[in-house]
Design a protein around this motif. Structure first.
Motif, PDB file in Angstrom:
ATOM      1  N   GLY A  18       0.816  -1.206   0.000  1.00 16.46           N
ATOM      2  CA  GLY A  18       0.000   0.000   0.000  1.00 16.46           C
ATOM      3  C   GLY A  18       0.847   1.253   0.000  1.00 16.46           C
ATOM      4  N   ASN A  19       0.577   2.147   0.945  1.00 19.54           N
ATOM      5  CA  ASN A  19       1.312   3.409   1.048  1.00 19.54           C
ATOM      6  C   ASN A  19       2.305   3.407   2.206  1.00 19.54           C
ATOM      7  OD1 ASN A  19      -1.839   4.436   0.223  1.00 19.54           O
ATOM      8  ND2 ASN A  19      -0.147   5.050  -1.116  1.00 19.54           N
ATOM      9  N   MET A  20       2.711   2.201   2.625  1.00 19.44           N
ATOM     10  CA  MET A  20       3.587   2.106   3.785  1.00 19.44           C
ATOM     11  C   MET A  20       4.947   2.752   3.550  1.00 19.44           C
ATOM     12  SD  MET A  20       1.801   0.778   6.106  1.00 19.44           S
ATOM     13  CE  MET A  20       3.110   0.653   7.279  1.00 19.44           C
ATOM     14  N   ARG A  21       5.442   2.733   2.317  1.00 18.65           N
ATOM     15  CA  ARG A  21       6.750   3.331   2.050  1.00 18.65           C
ATOM     16  C   ARG A  21       6.727   4.826   2.369  1.00 18.65           C
ATOM     17  NH1 ARG A  21       7.238   1.723  -2.793  1.00 18.65           N
ATOM     18  NH2 ARG A  21       8.481  -0.136  -2.395  1.00 18.65           N
ATOM     19  N   MET A  23       4.560   6.338   4.286  1.00 19.25           N
ATOM     20  CA  MET A  23       4.267   6.520   5.704  1.00 19.25           C
ATOM     21  C   MET A  23       5.516   6.352   6.552  1.00 19.25           C
ATOM     22  SD  MET A  23       1.172   4.713   7.784  1.00 19.25           S
ATOM     23  CE  MET A  23       0.075   5.115   6.429  1.00 19.25           C
ATOM     24  N   ASN A  24       6.331   5.364   6.226  1.00 20.46           N
ATOM     25  CA  ASN A  24       7.565   5.155   6.987  1.00 20.46           C
ATOM     26  C   ASN A  24       8.555   6.292   6.765  1.00 20.46           C
ATOM     27  OD1 ASN A  24       6.706   2.738   8.104  1.00 20.46           O
ATOM     28  ND2 ASN A  24       7.475   1.512   6.400  1.00 20.46           N
ATOM     29  N   LYS A  25       8.541   6.860   5.572  1.00 25.26           N
ATOM     30  CA  LYS A  25       9.457   7.955   5.270  1.00 25.26           C
ATOM     31  C   LYS A  25       9.063   9.240   5.991  1.00 25.26           C
ATOM     32  CE  LYS A  25      11.236  10.726   1.407  1.00 25.26           C
ATOM     33  NZ  LYS A  25      11.192  10.952  -0.067  1.00 25.26           N
ATOM     34  N   LEU A  26       7.774   9.561   5.987  1.00 31.53           N
ATOM     35  CA  LEU A  26       7.302  10.831   6.543  1.00 31.53           C
ATOM     36  C   LEU A  26       6.876  10.730   8.003  1.00 31.53           C
ATOM     37  CD1 LEU A  26       5.111  11.999   3.502  1.00 31.53           C
ATOM     38  CD2 LEU A  26       7.391  12.818   4.127  1.00 31.53           C
ATOM     39  N   GLY A  27       6.676   9.512   8.510  1.00 31.56           N
ATOM     40  CA  GLY A  27       6.047   9.349   9.812  1.00 31.56           C
ATOM     41  C   GLY A  27       4.544   9.463   9.650  1.00 31.56           C
ATOM     42  N   ILE A  28       3.795   8.913  10.579  1.00 29.63           N
ATOM     43  CA  ILE A  28       2.349   8.862  10.397  1.00 29.63           C
ATOM     44  C   ILE A  28       1.726  10.259  10.371  1.00 29.63           C
ATOM     45  CG2 ILE A  28       1.872   8.545  12.867  1.00 29.63           C
ATOM     46  CD1 ILE A  28      -0.457   6.693  11.938  1.00 29.63           C
ATOM     47  N   ILE A  29       2.256  11.189  11.177  1.00 27.04           N
ATOM     48  CA  ILE A  29       1.695  12.538  11.181  1.00 27.04           C
ATOM     49  C   ILE A  29       2.114  13.302   9.937  1.00 27.04           C
ATOM     50  CG2 ILE A  29       1.660  14.754  12.391  1.00 27.04           C
ATOM     51  CD1 ILE A  29       0.018  12.408  13.621  1.00 27.04           C
ATOM     52  N   GLY A  30       3.374  13.193   9.564  1.00 28.38           N
ATOM     53  CA  GLY A  30       3.816  13.830   8.330  1.00 28.38           C
ATOM     54  C   GLY A  30       3.056  13.300   7.126  1.00 28.38           C
ATOM     55  N   PHE A  45      -6.147   6.027   1.572  1.00 26.42           N
ATOM     56  CA  PHE A  45      -4.811   5.451   1.478  1.00 26.42           C
ATOM     57  C   PHE A  45      -4.873   4.019   1.970  1.00 26.42           C
ATOM     58  CE2 PHE A  45      -5.205   7.523   5.565  1.00 26.42           C
ATOM     59  CZ  PHE A  45      -4.624   6.643   6.466  1.00 26.42           C
ATOM     60  N   GLN A  46      -3.741   3.318   1.977  1.00 28.60           N
ATOM     61  CA  GLN A  46      -3.725   1.915   2.378  1.00 28.60           C
ATOM     62  C   GLN A  46      -2.577   1.605   3.335  1.00 28.60           C
ATOM     63  OE1 GLN A  46      -5.556  -0.116  -1.678  1.00 28.60           O
ATOM     64  NE2 GLN A  46      -4.009  -1.241  -0.521  1.00 28.60           N
ATOM     65  N   PHE A  47      -2.936   0.907   4.453  1.00 28.08           N
ATOM     66  CA  PHE A  47      -1.973   0.253   5.324  1.00 28.08           C
ATOM     67  C   PHE A  47      -1.756  -1.148   4.775  1.00 28.08           C
ATOM     68  CE2 PHE A  47      -3.398   3.048   8.904  1.00 28.08           C
ATOM     69  CZ  PHE A  47      -2.153   3.443   9.328  1.00 28.08           C
ATOM     70  N   GLY A  48      -0.712  -1.364   4.036  1.00 21.97           N
ATOM     71  CA  GLY A  48      -0.595  -2.676   3.407  1.00 21.97           C
ATOM     72  C   GLY A  48      -1.848  -2.937   2.593  1.00 21.97           C
ATOM     73  N   PRO A  49      -2.527  -4.064   2.832  1.00 22.47           N
ATOM     74  CA  PRO A  49      -3.770  -4.338   2.097  1.00 22.47           C
ATOM     75  C   PRO A  49      -4.999  -3.652   2.688  1.00 22.47           C
ATOM     76  CG  PRO A  49      -3.225  -6.199   3.494  1.00 22.47           C
ATOM     77  CD  PRO A  49      -2.082  -5.221   3.634  1.00 22.47           C
ATOM     78  N   MET A  50      -4.883  -3.080   3.883  1.00 24.94           N
ATOM     79  CA  MET A  50      -6.041  -2.478   4.551  1.00 24.94           C
ATOM     80  C   MET A  50      -6.320  -1.084   4.010  1.00 24.94           C
ATOM     81  SD  MET A  50      -8.525  -2.339   6.723  1.00 24.94           S
ATOM     82  CE  MET A  50      -8.329  -3.769   7.801  1.00 24.94           C
ATOM     83  N   PRO A 187       1.911  -3.530   8.307  1.00 24.15           N
ATOM     84  CA  PRO A 187       0.887  -4.471   7.843  1.00 24.15           C
ATOM     85  C   PRO A 187       1.121  -5.891   8.320  1.00 24.15           C
ATOM     86  CG  PRO A 187       2.398  -3.942   6.054  1.00 24.15           C
ATOM     87  CD  PRO A 187       2.766  -3.057   7.209  1.00 24.15           C
ATOM     88  N   VAL A 188       2.372  -6.251   8.655  1.00 24.53           N
ATOM     89  CA  VAL A 188       2.704  -7.614   9.065  1.00 24.53           C
ATOM     90  C   VAL A 188       3.593  -7.545  10.303  1.00 24.53           C
ATOM     91  CG1 VAL A 188       3.795  -9.775   8.411  1.00 24.53           C
ATOM     92  CG2 VAL A 188       2.574  -8.443   6.683  1.00 24.53           C
ATOM     93  N   ASP A 189       3.223  -8.327  11.333  1.00 23.88           N
ATOM     94  CA  ASP A 189       4.035  -8.430  12.543  1.00 23.88           C
ATOM     95  C   ASP A 189       4.481  -9.874  12.726  1.00 23.88           C
ATOM     96  OD1 ASP A 189       3.756  -5.775  13.386  1.00 23.88           O
ATOM     97  OD2 ASP A 189       1.817  -6.212  14.284  1.00 23.88           O
ATOM     98  N   LEU A 190       5.695 -10.061  13.217  1.00 25.88           N
ATOM     99  CA  LEU A 190       6.111 -11.385  13.631  1.00 25.88           C
ATOM    100  C   LEU A 190       5.423 -11.732  14.949  1.00 25.88           C
ATOM    101  CD1 LEU A 190       9.951 -11.280  12.901  1.00 25.88           C
ATOM    102  CD2 LEU A 190       8.202 -12.531  11.626  1.00 25.88           C
ATOM    103  N   PRO A 191       4.882 -12.936  15.103  1.00 23.96           N
ATOM    104  CA  PRO A 191       4.229 -13.318  16.366  1.00 23.96           C
ATOM    105  C   PRO A 191       5.173 -13.145  17.545  1.00 23.96           C
ATOM    106  CG  PRO A 191       3.841 -14.972  14.653  1.00 23.96           C
ATOM    107  CD  PRO A 191       4.850 -14.009  14.100  1.00 23.96           C
ATOM    108  N   LEU A 192       4.590 -12.844  18.703  1.00 25.14           N
ATOM    109  CA  LEU A 192       5.408 -12.564  19.880  1.00 25.14           C
ATOM    110  C   LEU A 192       6.206 -13.773  20.358  1.00 25.14           C
ATOM    111  CD1 LEU A 192       3.118 -10.249  22.047  1.00 25.14           C
ATOM    112  CD2 LEU A 192       5.293  -9.655  20.992  1.00 25.14           C
ATOM    113  N   PHE A 193       5.769 -14.996  20.001  1.00 22.21           N
ATOM    114  CA  PHE A 193       6.510 -16.161  20.475  1.00 22.21           C
ATOM    115  C   PHE A 193       7.840 -16.345  19.741  1.00 22.21           C
ATOM    116  CE2 PHE A 193       3.732 -17.952  17.146  1.00 22.21           C
ATOM    117  CZ  PHE A 193       4.667 -18.624  16.360  1.00 22.21           C
ATOM    118  N   ILE A 194       8.034 -15.646  18.630  1.00 21.53           N
ATOM    119  CA  ILE A 194       9.319 -15.717  17.928  1.00 21.53           C
ATOM    120  C   ILE A 194      10.318 -14.837  18.683  1.00 21.53           C
ATOM    121  CG2 ILE A 194      10.540 -15.208  15.779  1.00 21.53           C
ATOM    122  CD1 ILE A 194       7.953 -15.784  14.294  1.00 21.53           C
TER     123      ILE A 194
END
Length: 449
Positions: A18-21, A23-30, A45-50, A187-194
């Motif tokens: 989505g538009n994560m690139r 968002m990561n560059k500007l920060g969520i507020i930027g 806009f899109q958070f990954g597929p959302m 959009p994707v997190d590694l599970p906490l057990f990892i």
């Protein structure tokens, strides 16, 4: 959905991310500010597929947070906060939220929080002495304001000052805050057990906070009386059902109150010092009021209603730097807002940071201008053009506590000390749970008045 509804404009999303690139560059507020300026008051806009929409107009804020709030819930968008906050009043929904609101609301009324005014002024005086001892030095005022407000909320919540004893607790909070924001915008997190370094740090932080809070709850339950916030929450009883909070619910509410009760007020005061340093004409008006009302003495609860301009400064700071600058809701059923289709299963964001800067509703949208909040100005603006503590039934329950504390602290410190920004700092706001100066530092030079 009406036949006239259409898709909102917005940046083109990339496949999968989505538009994560951006968002990561500007920060969520930027990113949110850029999308608003580029595409208007309703954008997509899109958070990954959302898929998500951002709304900035007061009537749209009212639609989402007040008139049709049942259709815009704290669902999956808040799951990552529930990982550590549980089912507290901040993250619960439906009957659970209504029950918690009934239990907690009496504790946080304007009348009830006045009992903590002496704690607030005592902490302010201690900070005055601490900063006076550092006059002529460069001080990280953000760290000092966090220290002050942590002292206030810990004394108010637990009757004891845990500032020195809570270094691990503060580190744990910062770990969780940073990772929560990162997870919410990923959009994707590694599970906490990892057992990645980040996951190990997160689990350590949650366990640290749980051990700290459960120990205090058990200690307080063993007492026969008390007058702090924790005792009041232990004694709180649902007037409809007679239910009280068990230890797990108390843990969740204490954690939210402890975090919200120090972090948001600390950032408000931090931004105040920045803005006063940059606007000496406002600072002069503040000193005139403090001299007239206080004449050199420490403020008391009775002085708060007379500190009108002091309160205007705080309100204007919250306009420019609302602690929670953007926040999401989940869309339950298809809807139309402003002529744009809002499909169920998507997310919407409302953006106080953008609404508070909207030139249609503010005379000087980008200036620090406390006269925006003069007593005769409020009725000239649309309702919901200003909502630093959210709006509708989900308005922050601790807003009265925060504003009383900030008023008394600002009045005491400003009449004794002058704080000036050191040059060459990056003062761009950064959203890490709350809106902070970049890297949570704001270096200032201290002189006495």
């Amino acid at each position: 959905m009406t036949t006239s509804s259409k898709l909102a404009p917005g940046p083109k999303p990339a496949p999968l991310i989505g538009n994560m690139r951006e968002m990561n560059k500007l920060g969520i507020i930027g990113f949110g500010h850029h999308v608003w300026k580029e595409y208007g008051d309703v954008s997509r806009f899109q958070f990954g597929p959302m898929r998500a929409h951002l709304f900035t107009r007061p009537e749209h804020v009212k639609h989402i947070l007040v008139e049709h709030r049942e259709n815009y819930t704290k669902g999956a968008s808040h799951d990552k906060l529930r990982m550590w906050l549980g089912r507290a009043i901040l993250t619960s929904e439906g009957a659970d939220w209504q029950r918690q609101r009934r239990l907690m609301a009496p504790t946080y009324t304007p009348k009830n929080i006045t009992r903590f005014a002496e704690i607030m002024t005592a902490a302010a005086c201690e900070m005055r002495d601490r900063l006076t001892a550092q006059r002529g030095q460069a001080v990280n005022i953000n760290a000092e304001m966090v220290r002050l407000t942590t002292s206030v909320i810990s004394r108010s919540m637990f009757t004891e000052d845990i500032v020195d004893a809570s270094s691990k607790v503060d580190v744990a909070l910062q770990v969780i805050l940073g990772q929560s924001v990162q997870r919410m915008t990923s959009p994707v997190d590694l599970p906490l057990f990892i057992p990645t370094p980040a996951n190990r740090a997160y689990r350590w932080a949650v366990n640290t906070l749980d051990s700290f809070i459960y120990e205090i709850i058990e200690r307080r339950r063993a007492q026969s009386e008390g007058n702090d916030l924790l005792w009041l929450l232990i004694q709180a009883k649902d007037q409809e059902t007679g239910a009280v909070m068990d230890n797990r619910q108390l843990r969740d509410e204490v954690l939210v109150t402890f975090f919200a009760g120090h972090e948001t007020t600390a950032q408000l005061l931090t931004w105040v010092w920045k803005l006063l340093s940059e606007n000496p004409q406002v600072e002069s008006k503040l000193h005139e009021e403090l001299s007239r009302v206080l004449n050199g003495r420490t403020p008391t609860l009775e002085d708060a209603p007379n500190l009108v301009y002091t309160r205007m400064i705080l309100e204007e700071t919250l306009r420019l730097y609302p602690p929670v600058a953007m926040f999401p809701r989940d869309v339950v059923n298809d809807d139309t807002i402003g002529g744009y289709s809002i499909p169920k299963g998507t997310m919407v964001f409302v953006g106080p940071y953008m609404t508070h800067r909207h030139p249609e509703f503010w005379e000087r949208p980008l200036e620090f201008y406390p006269e925006h909040f003069a007593p005769d100005q409020a009725d000239k603006r649309p309702q919901y053009s200003y909502y630093p503590f959210s709006a509708g039934p989900r308005t922050c329950i601790g807003n009265h506590f925060a504003l009383l504390e900030a008023t008394l602290v600002l009045a005491e410190l400003a009449q004794r000390l002058t704080l000036r920004l050191l040059p060459g700092q990056n003062l761009e706001p950064e959203f890490v749970g709350t809106l902070r100066p970049s890297k949570a530092t704001l270096m200032m030079n201290i002189t006495t008045r």
